[in-house]
Enzyme design. Structure first.
Site, PDB file in Angstrom:
ATOM      1  N   GLY A 176      80.480  99.416   4.472  1.00 41.14           N
ATOM      2  CA  GLY A 176      79.898 100.213   3.401  1.00 41.14           C
ATOM      3  C   GLY A 176      79.769 101.682   3.717  1.00 41.14           C
ATOM      4  O   GLY A 176      79.064 102.414   3.021  1.00 41.14           O
TER       5      GLY A 176
ATOM      6  N   GLU B 244      82.105  96.321   9.896  1.00 42.55           N
ATOM      7  CA  GLU B 244      83.136  95.908   8.945  1.00 42.55           C
ATOM      8  C   GLU B 244      83.502  97.007   7.957  1.00 42.55           C
ATOM      9  O   GLU B 244      83.248  96.876   6.757  1.00 42.55           O
ATOM     10  CB  GLU B 244      82.644  94.704   8.141  1.00 42.55           C
ATOM     11  CG  GLU B 244      82.153  93.563   8.981  1.00 42.55           C
ATOM     12  CD  GLU B 244      81.527  92.467   8.138  1.00 42.55           C
ATOM     13  OE1 GLU B 244      81.840  91.305   8.400  1.00 42.55           O
ATOM     14  OE2 GLU B 244      80.738  92.772   7.225  1.00 42.55           O
TER      15      GLU B 244
ATOM     16  N   GLY C 118      85.578  98.971   5.340  1.00 43.76           N
ATOM     17  CA  GLY C 118      86.687  98.689   4.425  1.00 43.76           C
ATOM     18  C   GLY C 118      87.183 100.001   3.868  1.00 43.76           C
ATOM     19  O   GLY C 118      88.106 100.619   4.384  1.00 43.76           O
TER      20      GLY C 118
ATOM     21  N   CYS D 187      95.153  99.045 -23.574  1.00 45.38           N
ATOM     22  CA  CYS D 187      94.482  98.965 -24.866  1.00 45.38           C
ATOM     23  C   CYS D 187      92.976  98.757 -24.755  1.00 45.38           C
ATOM     24  O   CYS D 187      92.452  97.723 -25.164  1.00 45.38           O
ATOM     25  CB  CYS D 187      95.116  97.866 -25.696  1.00 45.38           C
ATOM     26  SG  CYS D 187      96.858  98.163 -25.935  1.00 45.38           S
TER      27      CYS D 187
HETATM   28  C1  LIG Z   1      82.897  94.672   0.963  1.00 45.53           C
HETATM   29  C2  LIG Z   1      82.356  94.325   2.272  1.00 45.53           C
HETATM   30  C3  LIG Z   1      82.576  95.171   3.354  1.00 45.53           C
HETATM   31  C4  LIG Z   1      83.284  96.487   3.257  1.00 45.53           C
HETATM   32  O1  LIG Z   1      82.680  97.383   2.378  1.00 45.53           O
HETATM   33  P1  LIG Z   1      83.254  98.864   2.294  1.00 45.53           P
HETATM   34  O2  LIG Z   1      82.363  99.545   1.332  1.00 45.53           O
HETATM   35  O3  LIG Z   1      84.636  98.754   1.782  1.00 45.53           O
HETATM   36  O4  LIG Z   1      83.217  99.427   3.661  1.00 45.53           O
HETATM   37  C5  LIG Z   1      82.107  94.759   4.595  1.00 45.53           C
HETATM   38  N1  LIG Z   1      81.455  93.589   4.743  1.00 45.53           N
HETATM   39  C6  LIG Z   1      81.229  92.752   3.711  1.00 45.53           C
HETATM   40  C7  LIG Z   1      80.526  91.476   3.950  1.00 45.53           C
HETATM   41  C8  LIG Z   1      81.655  93.092   2.443  1.00 45.53           C
HETATM   42  O5  LIG Z   1      81.417  92.279   1.431  1.00 45.53           O
END
Ligand SMILES: *Cc1c(COP(=O)(O)O)cnc(C)c1O
Length: 425
Positions: A236, A278, A280, A350
């Site tokens: 996150g 984690e 993303g 649309c």
């Molecule tokens: C979506 C998610 C992430 C990554 O979130 P980002 O905002 O993309 O960094 C990491 N861990 C879990 C469990 C998630 O659901």
């Protein structure tokens, strides 16, 4: 992101964007591979400077493909998956199953079976019912983390905020359910309790929620005398979708997080756990731009101007879905004599909500055939793409020092109907 004008023409990663659009067509998602690698290395550098045992586990839902997996492997990354499809992509991309973590609030029996058969050995349990299901299916001991809800509030959009008490994710540490779950896991022969996981939300630019979560979680671990080997603090980490956004300060932020972690662990006499993070979007979002070709330009006199492009909510859903803002720039640089004016950039699907950007400043003479680039579209764009209006999913290319690689080909019309069954009369 290496986006700059050269002789008034936009270049990305040293490549001329107009030529790339000519070669691969539009809409086109272009990643700077150097940026992707740099972000992965940055997380490794910062974590290794604070702890001995850690993993950087990329949340593959942000963007995945076989070549993305290859890159992750080369950069010593691990990976999170939440479905058979993400798992299949990871396995086919060559990811070692021992480096894959299975997440999700509703893993199906088939998905668990598939993951176990592939040798995935770390599951993040998200409900009491999953404890029974996983234990009944695993025949040897499987490592599990429990997803807990530390109950910290975060300052982000409701749709991407997950760490509060009223959430479909995780089990609360404050109402006893997380504790009950750990006790259940400990009783199971086929499950091996390793630690806890939480994910507080997304697009967080401040380390404070991470620090607060550590305090809440370690108070709780201490109160209940729960020992953990692994602490997964989620992802996150915020990115800059627009110039006004603030990204998560990786180095300073983890300084604060690890300072707190060292305090709480030593205060309570816990060992330093193996840390998992984690990320993303922070790996991929700013690594890419999406290039569209302008078609119809519609003037509503005295009101607004609508510039329609050859994609839309089929490849750019975050703006229709939750009003996400992006910077949009012309591929041919603004020349002084035309000036720029405010216009709405919209898709061709649309729905009135099919908007890519409202009130964006673009050259006043923007017209059919011009190209525009939407910045920071590397996360949750291709992975959220749909075939609404039978639109084809775009092509994806990586720009690297050793050249341009097409890593996902544009979908074809035949692929659109390949699963359709026509019942003859
Ligand atoms: C979506 C998610 C992430 C990554 O979130 P980002 O905002 O993309 O960094 C990491 N861990 C879990 C469990 C998630 O659901």
């Amino acid at each position: 992101m290496s986006l700059e004008y050269h002789n008034d023409k936009l270049q990305f990663g040293g490549q001329d964007v107009t030529s790339l659009a000519g070669r691969f067509g539009t809409p086109l998602i272009i990643y700077d591979e150097v940026y992707l690698r740099e972000m992965m290395r940055r997380y490794h550098a910062v974590l290794s400077s604070h702890v001995e045992h850690y993993s950087v586990s990329y949340a593959s839902k942000a963007f995945t493909s076989l070549q993305m997996i290859q890159l992750l492997k080369e950069e010593d990354m691990e990976i999170d998956v939440v479905s058979s499809g993400e798992l299949y992509t990871a396995i086919k991309g060559g990811m070692d199953p021992g480096r894959i973590k299975f997440h999700g609030n509703n893993k199906t029996r088939e998905e668990i079976e598939f993951a176990l058969s592939q040798g995935v050995n770390l599951f993040i349990i998200d409900s009491l019912d999953e404890i029974l299901l996983l234990d009944s299916m695993a025949d040897a001991s499987v490592d599990v983390l429990l997803r807990v809800n530390p109950g910290v509030d975060v300052d982000t959009h409701e749709f991407i905020s997950t760490g509060q008490t009223d959430s479909k994710f995780g089990l609360s540490i404050s109402d006893g359910t997380a504790l009950k779950a750990i006790m259940e896991i400990e009783k199971k022969d086929n499950l091996n309790f390793k630690g806890i996981h939480y994910h507080l939300g997304s697009q967080l630019s401040d380390p404070a929620p991470f620090v607060n979560a550590l305090t809440a979680v370690y108070d709780w671990l201490h109160d209940h005398e729960i020992d953990i080997e692994i602490l997964n603090m989620g992802g996150g980490f915020g990115v800059r979708y627009t110039d006004e956004d603030i990204s998560f300060p990786v180095e300073e932020g983890f300084d604060e997080i690890f300072t707190r972690l060292k305090e709480v662990t030593s205060q309570y006499g816990f060992e330093m756990p193996h840390i998992i993070i984690e990320p993303g979007r922070s790996i991929t979002a700013e690594a890419a731009v999406t290039v569209y070709e302008v078609g119809t330009v519609k003037e509503i006199p005295g009101v607004s101007r609508y510039v329609s492009v050859d994609g839309g909510m089929s490849d750019h859903i975050r703006t229709p879905l939750y009003g996400a803002e992006y910077d949009i720039i012309p591929v041919k640089k603004q020349t002084d004599d035309t000036g720029s004016i405010s216009m709405n950039v919209v898709g061709k699907l649309c729905e009135s909500g099919d908007i890519i950007g409202k009130d964006k400043s673009l050259p006043a003479d923007t017209a059919r055939g011009d190209l525009i680039a939407v910045k920071s579209t590397g996360a949750y764009h291709y992975s959220m793409a749909s075939n609404y209006n039978q639109m084809l999913k775009p092509a994806v290319i990586f720009i690297a020092p050793d050249g341009v690689k097409e890593v996902i080909r544009r979908q074809t019309l035949d692929q659109l109907i390949q699963n359709d069954v026509r019942i003859e009369e």
